[in-house]
Design an enzyme around this catalytic site. Structure first.
Site, PDB file in Angstrom:
ATOM      1  N   HIS A  29       6.010   2.031 -12.112  1.00 48.76           N
ATOM      2  CA  HIS A  29       5.623   0.635 -12.408  1.00 48.76           C
ATOM      3  C   HIS A  29       5.444   0.396 -13.904  1.00 48.76           C
ATOM      4  O   HIS A  29       5.053  -0.700 -14.299  1.00 48.76           O
ATOM      5  CB  HIS A  29       4.341   0.262 -11.658  1.00 48.76           C
ATOM      6  CG  HIS A  29       4.438   0.411 -10.177  1.00 48.76           C
ATOM      7  ND1 HIS A  29       5.463  -0.158  -9.439  1.00 48.76           N
ATOM      8  CD2 HIS A  29       3.666   1.085  -9.281  1.00 48.76           C
ATOM      9  CE1 HIS A  29       5.292   0.158  -8.153  1.00 48.76           C
ATOM     10  NE2 HIS A  29       4.224   0.912  -8.039  1.00 48.76           N
TER      11      HIS A  29
HETATM   12 ZN   LIG Z   1       3.857   3.739  -4.084  1.00 47.15          ZN
END
Ligand SMILES: [Zn+2]
Length: 279
Positions: free
Chosen positions: A99
């Site tokens: 992320h």
């Molecule tokens: Zn995850």
């Protein structure tokens, strides 16, 4: 996190690995990190100068320990990718920080370990065309953004469509699964997709993000794979890569089952399969 201590203990105890199979990660040179991350972002992170807004988005309090940990994780994945070239497969027992974007952290990820190692391999002329197989239940949004305009790295993410991140980025191939997808359906899609992808992309190196938050016992995952299904997923991926003679670096990614034993067992299966298939 507890799993990072329990997993190596389990692997040693049962004899899947011995001490000689482990390596200590080293801090990577900043230039390798800055080949992926915006230097302004990286040095603000390094010097603990991110804004409150930037810090809130990451989910972590910013600290010296966090900076060192994230840099070590990236260093571990770089080193594991070099070992993968030597042995066919190697692991980072942490990592999978998918992320993390070019210029910001998000969702407990500050530096994108597999993206950094991918660029490192290319810069060292150790790989040209790279495929990232991201089977963590959450979309690899940071990885997708980092390589959005880079044809030399193909990003494939199979994830829960309705799960975090709610605003998804565009990977080169995204497969968004509905909530409660069962193992049978999951494996059918994977088996229809992966061989074709390898033929089309023709990678010479693969990064595999083997998150076990696809399990039905996961608090965040929303899919319905059993531990056996998750093992079959890993078996299929690793056996296919072995058949194609492709070196693979594997980072662990997420796993948030209520009971820690389920998390450790599912991650341990990935290592057991690597031993069975590659050695
Ligand atoms: Zn995850």
């Amino acid at each position: 996190m507890e799993k990072y201590e329990l997993l190596p203990q389990q692997l040693l105890l049962e004899g899947t690995c011995d001490e000689a199979n482990f390596f200590e990660p080293e801090l990577p040179n900043d230039k390798y990190i800055c080949a992926v991350h915006d230097p302004d972002y990286y040095y603000n992170f390094l010097n603990l100068k991110l804004s409150q807004k930037e810090i809130r988005r990451t989910g972590f309090p910013l600290s010296r320990a966090l900076v060192e940990r994230e840099r070590l994780i990236a260093g571990g994945t770089i080193k594991a990718s070099e070992y993968a070239l030597q042995y066919g497969i190697a692991f980072n027992i942490a990592g999978g920080t998918h992320h993390a974007y070019t210029n910001r952290g998000e969702g407990f990820c500050m530096l994108n370990d597999q993206a950094i190692a991918a660029k490192y391999l290319q810069q060292q002329k150790l790989a040209e065309k790279i495929l990232i197989i991201d089977l963590d239940v959450h979309q690899g949004n940071g990885t997708a953004e980092i390589f959005e305009d880079d044809d030399s790295v193909f990003t494939f993410s199979m994830h829960g469509e309705k799960n975090y991140p709610f605003k998804k980025e565009k990977s080169d191939l995204d497969i968004g699964l509905p909530d409660d997808t069962k193992g049978e359906e999951y494996l059918k899609i994977l088996k229809e997709t992966l061989p074709q992808l390898l033929k089309e992309v023709k990678p010479d190196f693969v990064f595999y993000l083997s998150g076990v938050d696809v399990l039905e016992t996961d608090k965040l995952g929303k899919l319905s794979l059993s531990i056996k299904d998750c093992k079959e997923r890993d078996r299929y991926v690793l056996q296919t890569l072995k058949d194609y003679k492709l070196p693979v670096e594997c980072s662990m990614g997420g796993g948030y089952s209520v009971e820690i034993k389920h998390i450790v067992e599912a991650h341990a299966n990935t290592y057991r399969l690597a031993q069975e298939i590659f050695f």
